[in-house]
Design a protein around this motif. Structure first.
Motif, PDB file in Angstrom:
ATOM      1  N   VAL A  29      61.809  24.738  52.995  1.00 18.54           N
ATOM      2  CA  VAL A  29      62.334  23.385  53.243  1.00 18.54           C
ATOM      3  C   VAL A  29      62.356  23.095  54.741  1.00 18.54           C
ATOM      4  O   VAL A  29      62.014  21.992  55.191  1.00 18.54           O
ATOM      5  N   ALA A  30      62.733  24.100  55.553  1.00 20.09           N
ATOM      6  CA  ALA A  30      62.771  23.915  57.007  1.00 20.09           C
ATOM      7  C   ALA A  30      61.390  23.623  57.558  1.00 20.09           C
ATOM      8  O   ALA A  30      61.218  22.723  58.396  1.00 20.09           O
ATOM      9  N   ILE A  31      60.376  24.349  57.080  1.00 26.94           N
ATOM     10  CA  ILE A  31      59.016  24.139  57.586  1.00 26.94           C
ATOM     11  C   ILE A  31      58.470  22.782  57.148  1.00 26.94           C
ATOM     12  O   ILE A  31      57.775  22.104  57.914  1.00 26.94           O
ATOM     13  N   VAL A  32      58.806  22.353  55.937  1.00 21.25           N
ATOM     14  CA  VAL A  32      58.389  21.023  55.492  1.00 21.25           C
ATOM     15  C   VAL A  32      59.018  19.946  56.383  1.00 21.25           C
ATOM     16  O   VAL A  32      58.369  18.957  56.750  1.00 21.25           O
ATOM     17  N   MET A  33      60.270  20.141  56.754  1.00 23.72           N
ATOM     18  CA  MET A  33      60.933  19.206  57.668  1.00 23.72           C
ATOM     19  C   MET A  33      60.277  19.244  59.041  1.00 23.72           C
ATOM     20  O   MET A  33      60.061  18.198  59.669  1.00 23.72           O
ATOM     21  N   PHE A  34      59.948  20.438  59.531  1.00 24.67           N
ATOM     22  CA  PHE A  34      59.244  20.559  60.803  1.00 24.67           C
ATOM     23  C   PHE A  34      57.912  19.807  60.751  1.00 24.67           C
ATOM     24  O   PHE A  34      57.529  19.113  61.709  1.00 24.67           O
ATOM     25  N   PHE A  35      57.217  19.962  59.640  1.00 23.37           N
ATOM     26  CA  PHE A  35      55.930  19.288  59.453  1.00 23.37           C
ATOM     27  C   PHE A  35      56.081  17.773  59.540  1.00 23.37           C
ATOM     28  O   PHE A  35      55.313  17.092  60.228  1.00 23.37           O
ATOM     29  N   ALA A  36      57.097  17.245  58.838  1.00 27.19           N
ATOM     30  CA  ALA A  36      57.321  15.794  58.842  1.00 27.19           C
ATOM     31  C   ALA A  36      57.691  15.287  60.239  1.00 27.19           C
ATOM     32  O   ALA A  36      57.179  14.251  60.700  1.00 27.19           O
ATOM     33  N   VAL A  37      58.565  16.037  60.925  1.00 28.28           N
ATOM     34  CA  VAL A  37      58.977  15.629  62.276  1.00 28.28           C
ATOM     35  C   VAL A  37      57.805  15.706  63.249  1.00 28.28           C
ATOM     36  O   VAL A  37      57.629  14.832  64.105  1.00 28.28           O
ATOM     37  N   ALA A  38      56.986  16.754  63.122  1.00 25.65           N
ATOM     38  CA  ALA A  38      55.819  16.896  64.001  1.00 25.65           C
ATOM     39  C   ALA A  38      54.847  15.751  63.796  1.00 25.65           C
ATOM     40  O   ALA A  38      54.321  15.178  64.769  1.00 25.65           O
ATOM     41  N   LEU A  39      54.578  15.397  62.550  1.00 28.73           N
ATOM     42  CA  LEU A  39      53.686  14.265  62.274  1.00 28.73           C
ATOM     43  C   LEU A  39      54.248  12.981  62.867  1.00 28.73           C
ATOM     44  O   LEU A  39      53.542  12.229  63.544  1.00 28.73           O
ATOM     45  N   MET A  40      55.526  12.723  62.596  1.00 27.90           N
ATOM     46  CA  MET A  40      56.141  11.488  63.073  1.00 27.90           C
ATOM     47  C   MET A  40      56.163  11.438  64.599  1.00 27.90           C
ATOM     48  O   MET A  40      55.834  10.404  65.202  1.00 27.90           O
ATOM     49  N   GLY A  41      56.524  12.560  65.235  1.00 21.65           N
ATOM     50  CA  GLY A  41      56.594  12.577  66.695  1.00 21.65           C
ATOM     51  C   GLY A  41      55.248  12.345  67.348  1.00 21.65           C
ATOM     52  O   GLY A  41      55.130  11.564  68.302  1.00 21.65           O
ATOM     53  N   ASN A  42      54.210  12.999  66.845  1.00 17.55           N
ATOM     54  CA  ASN A  42      52.876  12.835  67.438  1.00 17.55           C
ATOM     55  C   ASN A  42      52.292  11.458  67.154  1.00 17.55           C
ATOM     56  O   ASN A  42      51.608  10.877  68.013  1.00 17.55           O
ATOM     57  N   ILE A  43      52.544  10.924  65.970  1.00 22.91           N
ATOM     58  CA  ILE A  43      52.051   9.571  65.649  1.00 22.91           C
ATOM     59  C   ILE A  43      52.726   8.534  66.532  1.00 22.91           C
ATOM     60  O   ILE A  43      52.072   7.621  67.059  1.00 22.91           O
ATOM     61  N   LEU A  47      50.880   6.015  69.190  1.00 17.38           N
ATOM     62  CA  LEU A  47      51.063   4.559  69.087  1.00 17.38           C
ATOM     63  C   LEU A  47      51.667   3.989  70.366  1.00 17.38           C
ATOM     64  O   LEU A  47      51.274   2.918  70.825  1.00 17.38           O
ATOM     65  N   LEU A  48      52.621   4.712  70.931  1.00 19.82           N
ATOM     66  CA  LEU A  48      53.262   4.240  72.156  1.00 19.82           C
ATOM     67  C   LEU A  48      52.257   4.148  73.301  1.00 19.82           C
ATOM     68  O   LEU A  48      52.250   3.185  74.076  1.00 19.82           O
ATOM     69  N   SER A  67      47.921  15.065  71.054  1.00 12.58           N
ATOM     70  CA  SER A  67      48.725  14.731  69.874  1.00 12.58           C
ATOM     71  C   SER A  67      47.850  14.593  68.638  1.00 12.58           C
ATOM     72  O   SER A  67      48.238  15.012  67.537  1.00 12.58           O
ATOM     73  N   PHE A  68      46.677  14.008  68.805  1.00 15.85           N
ATOM     74  CA  PHE A  68      45.747  13.887  67.673  1.00 15.85           C
ATOM     75  C   PHE A  68      45.338  15.269  67.166  1.00 15.85           C
ATOM     76  O   PHE A  68      45.281  15.516  65.951  1.00 15.85           O
ATOM     77  N   MET A  69      45.056  16.192  68.087  1.00 11.39           N
ATOM     78  CA  MET A  69      44.705  17.564  67.688  1.00 11.39           C
ATOM     79  C   MET A  69      45.872  18.246  66.988  1.00 11.39           C
ATOM     80  O   MET A  69      45.673  18.989  66.012  1.00 11.39           O
ATOM     81  N   MET A 301      59.397   3.359  75.441  1.00 11.69           N
ATOM     82  CA  MET A 301      60.064   3.281  74.142  1.00 11.69           C
ATOM     83  C   MET A 301      61.100   2.169  74.130  1.00 11.69           C
ATOM     84  O   MET A 301      61.218   1.418  73.153  1.00 11.69           O
ATOM     85  N   ARG A 302      61.841   2.021  75.218  1.00  6.39           N
ATOM     86  CA  ARG A 302      62.825   0.943  75.295  1.00  6.39           C
ATOM     87  C   ARG A 302      62.164  -0.423  75.262  1.00  6.39           C
ATOM     88  O   ARG A 302      62.644  -1.348  74.603  1.00  6.39           O
ATOM     89  N   ARG A 303      61.050  -0.555  75.982  1.00  4.40           N
ATOM     90  CA  ARG A 303      60.321  -1.839  75.962  1.00  4.40           C
ATOM     91  C   ARG A 303      59.817  -2.155  74.560  1.00  4.40           C
ATOM     92  O   ARG A 303      59.843  -3.299  74.113  1.00  4.40           O
ATOM     93  N   LEU A 304      59.323  -1.113  73.876  1.00 11.19           N
ATOM     94  CA  LEU A 304      58.794  -1.314  72.524  1.00 11.19           C
ATOM     95  C   LEU A 304      59.899  -1.712  71.564  1.00 11.19           C
ATOM     96  O   LEU A 304      59.739  -2.630  70.743  1.00 11.19           O
ATOM     97  N   LEU A 305      61.060  -1.032  71.659  1.00 12.60           N
ATOM     98  CA  LEU A 305      62.169  -1.355  70.778  1.00 12.60           C
ATOM     99  C   LEU A 305      62.769  -2.725  71.092  1.00 12.60           C
ATOM    100  O   LEU A 305      63.291  -3.392  70.202  1.00 12.60           O
TER     101      LEU A 305
END
Length: 306
Positions: A29-43, A47-48, A67-69, A301-305
């Motif tokens: 479960v921890a690694i699946v969470m790491f995977f999701a956070v890594a995807l979200m952070g790099n995406i 985008l930013l 990040s793409f790699m 990030m602040r400008r985007l938000l």
């Protein structure tokens, strides 16, 4: 796949990173969470960089490539591992193992070279700021990225084609959670000591040479930084370079420990533990190390938000 005197393609069995106990379920479960956070952070990082015009510089272009790699790297290993765990099936087809081995080696070699190019970018920016627009132009950035991808792909193609033409006449059990070169070599029934030296040599050229380039670049950068009269400039330069050095050290040290050791010194348990760092932990940490220590990212990030 060759087996004895026959040439047969059969499935492999991955021992996996987990069994089916309570602690293994928690780690899964921890690694699946790491995977999701890594995807979200790099995406988000990609985008930013794309959406904020102030980040359309060479440094952030190379960072978006990193990040793409990382997205591709973590997607090459974790989904298969989670699928096998959830389905209680540990098999991977011969073709799937070939593709996974090739993609992982391409991404690993390319990222190693890209981190070296990123250190060169920081070296020029800090040591030769007036010549930076000429030495690190958009065309040169694309050349560095193309060179990294091409070199990594050629290296991966040569090793993948050679390894999967060797006779695998032992058990089809790969004592790992994905198809990785050192683990595959343990299934080969012929003497491959000469080829092992080739693997070590290519690892030294791609990993160690790139790492030494980074260390040499930042040694020069630090000597220039400490001669600056501006304390703010020193802080900014050290912050940027230290972030890159942390990521690079984690990636190179773990990679070198796997690909520059002789077969006799490999341990499946240690190989799995070390592989977790350069397949999961590094892609997870990269976007946070580069963004949280970078004021330009925070402002973007602040400008985007807003």
């Amino acid at each position: 796949m060759k087996k004895g005197n026959q040439s047969v393609e059969t499935d492999f069995i991955l021992s996996g990173l987990f069994q089916y106990g309570l602690m293994d379920t928690f780690l899964f479960v921890a690694i699946v969470m790491f995977f999701a956070v890594a995807l979200m952070g790099n995406i988000i990082l990609i985008l930013l960089i794309q959406l904020d015009a102030r980040l359309h510089t060479a440094m952030y272009f190379l960072l978006s490539q990193l990040s793409f790699m990382d997205i591709m790297n973590i997607s090459t290993t974790v989904p298969r591992m989670t699928t096998n765990f959830l389905s209680n099936s540990k098999t991977i087809t011969f073709l799937g193992c070939v593709i996974q081995t090739f993609l992982f080696m391409v991404l690993g070699g390319t990222e190693a070279l890209l981190l070296g190019f990123m250190s060169y970018d920081r070296y020029v920016a800090i040591c030769y700021p007036l010549h930076y627009p000429i030495l690190i132009s958009k065309k040169i950035c694309w050349f560095m990225v193309t060179c990294a991808w091409t070199s990594g792909s050629i290296n991966a193609l040569v090793h993948t084609l050679y390894v999967f033409h060797l006779p695998f006449c032992r058990s089809q059990l790969i004592n790992h959670f994905f198809c990785e070169l050192p683990s595959l070599l343990q299934l080969v029934c012929q003497d491959n000591s000469t080829y092992e030296y080739t693997v070590i040599l290519s690892g030294l050229i791609i990993l160690l040479l790139s790492f030494m380039t980074i260390l040499a670049s930042y040694a020069r950068v630090l000597s220039v930084v400490f001669q600056m009269s501006s304390g703010k400039g020193q802080t900014r330069a050290i912050s940027t370079c230290s972030s890159h050095l942390i990521v690079a050290s984690l990636f190179y040290v773990t990679g070198l420990s796997t690909y520059t050791r002789p077969h006799s010194l490999h341990s499946p348990e240690k190989d799995k533990a070390v592989a977790v760092f350069y397949t999961i932990i590094t892609p997870l940490l990269n976007p946070f190390i580069y963004s949280l220590r970078n004021k330009e990212f925070i402002w973007a990030m602040r400008r985007l938000l807003a």
